[in-house]
Scaffold this active site. Structure first.
Site, PDB file in Angstrom:
ATOM      1  N   GLU A 162       0.800  -1.240   0.000  1.00  0.00           N
ATOM      2  CA  GLU A 162       0.000   0.000   0.000  1.00  0.00           C
ATOM      3  C   GLU A 162       0.828   1.283   0.000  1.00  0.00           C
ATOM      4  O   GLU A 162       0.595   2.176   0.817  1.00  0.00           O
ATOM      5  CB  GLU A 162      -0.973  -0.017   1.185  1.00  0.00           C
ATOM      6  CG  GLU A 162      -1.897  -1.219   1.166  1.00  0.00           C
ATOM      7  CD  GLU A 162      -2.892  -1.251   2.321  1.00  0.00           C
ATOM      8  OE1 GLU A 162      -2.818  -0.375   3.203  1.00  0.00           O
ATOM      9  OE2 GLU A 162      -3.743  -2.154   2.340  1.00  0.00           O
ATOM     10  N   GLU A 267      -6.065 -10.714  -1.534  1.00  0.00           N
ATOM     11  CA  GLU A 267      -6.901 -10.498  -0.339  1.00  0.00           C
ATOM     12  C   GLU A 267      -8.369 -10.446  -0.732  1.00  0.00           C
ATOM     13  O   GLU A 267      -9.121  -9.573  -0.294  1.00  0.00           O
ATOM     14  CB  GLU A 267      -6.492  -9.193   0.369  1.00  0.00           C
ATOM     15  CG  GLU A 267      -5.023  -9.152   0.738  1.00  0.00           C
ATOM     16  CD  GLU A 267      -4.617  -7.929   1.558  1.00  0.00           C
ATOM     17  OE1 GLU A 267      -5.494  -7.218   2.068  1.00  0.00           O
ATOM     18  OE2 GLU A 267      -3.399  -7.701   1.680  1.00  0.00           O
TER      19      GLU A 267
HETATM   20  C1  XIL Z   1      -6.522  -6.395   8.060  1.00  0.00           C
HETATM   21  C2  XIL Z   1      -6.848  -7.587   8.959  1.00  0.00           C
HETATM   22  O1  XIL Z   1      -7.701  -8.455   8.260  1.00  0.00           O
HETATM   23  C3  XIL Z   1      -7.500  -7.108  10.245  1.00  0.00           C
HETATM   24  O2  XIL Z   1      -7.655  -8.191  11.152  1.00  0.00           O
HETATM   25  C4  XIL Z   1      -6.660  -6.013  10.889  1.00  0.00           C
HETATM   26  O3  XIL Z   1      -7.340  -5.507  12.007  1.00  0.00           O
HETATM   27  C5  XIL Z   1      -6.380  -4.890   9.906  1.00  0.00           C
HETATM   28  O4  XIL Z   1      -5.761  -5.424   8.738  1.00  0.00           O
HETATM   29  N1  XIL Z   1      -5.006  -4.665   3.505  1.00  0.00           N
HETATM   30  C6  XIL Z   1      -4.012  -5.491   3.994  1.00  0.00           C
HETATM   31  C7  XIL Z   1      -4.305  -6.407   5.118  1.00  0.00           C
HETATM   32  O5  XIL Z   1      -2.924  -5.553   3.405  1.00  0.00           O
HETATM   33  O6  XIL Z   1      -3.182  -6.644   5.919  1.00  0.00           O
HETATM   34  C8  XIL Z   1      -5.457  -5.871   5.965  1.00  0.00           C
HETATM   35  O7  XIL Z   1      -5.763  -6.852   6.953  1.00  0.00           O
HETATM   36  C9  XIL Z   1      -6.650  -5.552   5.097  1.00  0.00           C
HETATM   37  C10 XIL Z   1      -6.308  -4.493   4.096  1.00  0.00           C
END
Ligand code: XIL
Length: 377
Positions: A162, A267
């Site tokens: 990100e 994701e």
């Molecule tokens: C999220 C997790 O799923 C949650 O449990 C945590 O509280 C916050 O992060 N982008 C990413 C992930 O790269 O690491 C994130 O995961 C979601 C968005």
């Protein structure tokens, strides 16, 4: 009268859709003869899931059974993030990450490391670092120690996560502020040295969107011109049931792959709930908590929505299958609906239904629709 006619006609539409999809029980047990996601797509791409700490420790029998049955790749949802794995300048906690890697090895899975350099979920000490030299030292120690420990074990690292704004410019993170835009190259070079046989990925959300995608492509080209190794790009894939950007997704696969990179969806989940950012002038905060408007399905997802979600996943996987030669892995962000982070983000305490398995670990209609595509290949 108008209202009655309207509801009758929408009922008819739903009935027609349901008939078209008949034979598909929205939530039924996997029969012994239906294969798994990982089997169904074994010739196309890896199928992954994100694991939370309980699942890594196999403390939950249902997940412990379902994960190895369905998935051949894993990503740690949180436990490899800086705040957990590197809580203080000179302290690392590898307890859960070691268990995670052992879990992956035991089940012969593709093991993803998530993530080395990210502005979120940093340990508090990082934001207190004053000088550029010290921040560079943090980055060097962090990558050497974490990626080095799992060299030869973790198959792919999300090296930088990100780093981009929506307009494609670089995010004004603590790393950019103190180290300048070269921090991305440094992170990849450190990772390449610490874990020479691990794939190195850039990972982000919304990079299928044209402006952000252009920014990602420019950033990647810069790395490549400087001779820095980057192997893949991870499109996170946190999407919404209304307005899945199918065309942008397809264009992104083609454009990222044209850079000589592997493409993964890292994701994947599809929220079915209203989004506070869709409401003009809405504040993203607790005001919405407990509001029935923002949490419309606390008792279960209506069939009409189940069908809509299934169609989204079906459309997505059609594109994935079409471009299978360019795609390494499709990873879902969570094992089942009940465990998805989307029950708590961007509004706390909601009931969301973004994945292929329901709260009882039963496959949903979306699972059936995705699996049906494996028969047609
Ligand atoms: C999220 C997790 O799923 C949650 O449990 C945590 O509280 C916050 O992060 N982008 C990413 C992930 O790269 O690491 C994130 O995961 C979601 C968005």
């Amino acid at each position: 009268m108008k209202k009655i006619l309207l509801s009758i006609s929408s009922a008819v539409v739903i009935l027609i859709i349901q008939t078209l999809y008949s034979g598909c029980n929205p939530s039924k047990n996997i029969s012994s003869n239906s294969t798994s996601l990982k089997e169904g797509f074994k010739n196309e791409f890896l199928i992954g899931t994100a694991l939370n700490a309980t699942q890594i420790e196999e403390k939950e029998p249902n997940a412990a059974a379902l994960v190895p049955q369905q998935f051949n790749a894993i990503t740690p949802e949180n436990i490899m993030k800086c705040e957990i794995i590197h809580p203080d300048w000179d302290r690392y906690d590898f307890d859960l990450s070691d268990k995670y890697v052992e879990y992956g090895k035991k089940h012969k899975m593709f093991i993803v490391g998530h993530t080395l350099i990210w502005h979120s979920q940093l340990a508090p000490f990082v934001s207190k670092i004053k000088s550029s030299d010290s921040l560079l030292m943090f980055m060097t120690n962090h990558i050497n120690t974490v990626a080095g420990r799992y060299a030869g074990k973790v198959d792919s690292w999300d090296v930088v996560n990100e780093a981009l704004n929506e307009d494609g410019t670089l995010r004004n993170s603590v790393f950019l502020q103190k180290l300048g835009d070269d921090y991305i190259r440094k992170a990849f070079e450190l990772a390449a040295k610490a874990a020479p046989n691990t794939e190195l990925y850039y990972n982000d959300y919304n990079i299928e969107q044209p402006k952000k995608r252009a920014g990602a492509i420019a950033m990647i080209k810069k790395l490549q011109t400087s001779g820095t190794r980057i192997d893949g790009v991870g499109i996170q894939g946190h999407w919404r049931i209304n307005g899945l950007p199918l065309e942008d997704i397809e264009n992104s696969i083609i454009e990222f792959s044209a850079l000589g990179l592997k493409v993964s969806f890292t994701e994947l989940d599809i929220t079915v709930l209203p989004n506070p950012w869709d409401l003009k002038g809405a504040d993203v905060n607790q005001n919405f908590e407990g509001s029935p408007y923002m949490n419309p399905y606390p008792q279960g997802l209506p069939d009409s929505m189940q069908i809509k979600l299934a169609k989204c996943y079906e459309d997505l996987f059609k594109i994935f299958i079409k471009h299978q030669d360019k795609i390494e892995r499709i990873t879902f962000w969570g094992v089942n609906d009940g465990q998805s982070w989307l029950n708590g983000w961007p509004i706390k305490n909601r009931t969301n239904y973004p994945l292929l398995f329901d709260r009882n670990f039963k496959p949903k209609l979306a699972f059936e629709k995705v699996m049906a595509l494996t028969q047609k290949k």
